[in-house]
Scaffold this active site. Structure first.
Site, mmCIF file in Angstrom:
data_model
loop_
_atom_site.group_PDB
_atom_site.id
_atom_site.type_symbol
_atom_site.label_atom_id
_atom_site.label_comp_id
_atom_site.label_asym_id
_atom_site.label_seq_id
_atom_site.Cartn_x
_atom_site.Cartn_y
_atom_site.Cartn_z
ATOM 1 N N GLU A 88 0.833 -1.320 -0.145
ATOM 2 C CA GLU A 88 0.261 -0.410 -0.187
ATOM 3 C C GLU A 88 1.008 1.556 -0.029
ATOM 4 O O GLU A 88 1.756 1.390 1.098
ATOM 5 C CB GLU A 88 -1.004 0.217 1.292
ATOM 6 N N ASP A 113 4.434 5.326 3.023
ATOM 7 C CA ASP A 113 4.533 6.939 3.692
ATOM 8 C C ASP A 113 5.772 7.301 4.303
ATOM 9 O O ASP A 113 6.436 6.861 4.432
ATOM 10 C CB ASP A 113 3.152 6.508 4.537
ATOM 11 N N ASP A 140 11.051 6.523 -0.269
ATOM 12 C CA ASP A 140 10.513 6.701 -1.065
ATOM 13 C C ASP A 140 10.537 5.565 -2.120
ATOM 14 O O ASP A 140 11.037 3.920 -2.354
ATOM 15 C CB ASP A 140 11.575 7.629 -1.917
ATOM 16 N N ASP A 163 -1.546 11.958 -4.114
ATOM 17 C CA ASP A 163 -2.071 13.677 -3.925
ATOM 18 C C ASP A 163 -2.297 13.771 -5.586
ATOM 19 O O ASP A 163 -1.653 13.488 -6.833
ATOM 20 C CB ASP A 163 -0.352 13.474 -4.082
#
Length: 257
Positions: A88, A113, A140, A163
């Site tokens: 995820e 994240d 990353d 985003d």
């Protein structure tokens, strides 16, 4: 939609030259080992609550990892006892991730994240709920895919509400691009499910276009369009607020050929 919270009881700041979380996630885990590239995310080092800081300090050595690009992960060792592992990318404050982990303990979730409060929040949720099938990765995701995951090791990819980079000049920063899909194709097993969701209409159209055009993926929908929200993706309160405002959420479900 962005998942955020107003922290209560923020953790005290680190003293000068002292790591913020000595046993927790590093600010730049890959350092100079990899060339700089256009990033699809904005690192957010916002205020961390006392409970989040406590979770980072205690649980990061056990359930966290920095994406440094210096080793290949053994997912079977990392997730003992699970039947499958999904990746995820971008989990916000982690509520939906924790819910999916609780609902399906046979699936390991490698959750990536760069949002420090969210990392701490997800670790705390996992501990309180007894979910041992969650691992939190900091850094990353492209470096993770390129250097740290072997071929055909993942049973799925989840990218929920990334985003949208709405300004046209920033569209190149969007995560779901042909190059990214080629990068993730290696670690995905044949038949692995790629599940994306967004409430940004134009980004949804781009996702559908690039996934449909990529030779490594096929749409699970016979009509070639969007899919209904599957039961395993929880409806978060932030998504619910957006729906109340008239936002339209699109789910895309593709399989690795």
């Amino acid at each position: 939609m962005s998942e955020s919270e107003t922290p209560q009881n923020p953790a005290p700041p680190a003293r000068p030259n002292e790591p913020r979380f000595p046993d927790g996630p590093r600010p730049d885990p890959a350092g100079s080992h990899f060339e700089r590239r256009i990033r699809s995310f904005q690192p957010r080092r916002s205020r961390v609550t006392t409970s989040q800081a406590d979770a980072l300090q205690r649980l990061w050595p056990k359930w966290g990892l920095d994406i440094d690009g210096q080793r290949v992960l053994d997912l079977a060792e990392m997730f003992p006892g699970v039947d499958r592992v999904v990746l995820e990318i971008g989990f916000g404050m982690g509520e939906a991730t924790a819910q999916m982990a609780a609902d399906d303990p046979s699936t390991g979730i490698l959750a990536v994240d760069v949002h420090t409060p969210g990392q701490g929040n997800l670790l705390g949720l996992a501990e309180r709920g007894g979910m041992t099938n969650v691992r939190v990765a900091n850094g990353d995701a492209i470096i993770l895919l390129r250097a740290m995951l072997p071929d055909a090791c993942l049973d799925g990819l989840r990218v929920y509400f990334p985003d949208p980079w709405p300004k046209k000049r920033h569209n190149k920063r969007r995560l779901i691009q042909p190059e990214f899909l080629s990068q993730v194709a290696g670690p995905l097993k044949p038949g692995a499910l790629v599940h994306c969701a967004t409430d940004w209409e134009e980004y949804a159209e781009q996702m559908l276009e690039v996934l449909t055009a990529h030779p490594d993926y096929e749409n699970t929908r016979p009509d070639g369009g969007y899919a209904p929200r599957p039961a395993f993706r929880p409806l978060t309160r932030f998504e619910g607020q957006g729906l109340d405002k008239g936002h339209v959420v699109h789910d895309l479900l593709f399989r690795r050929r």
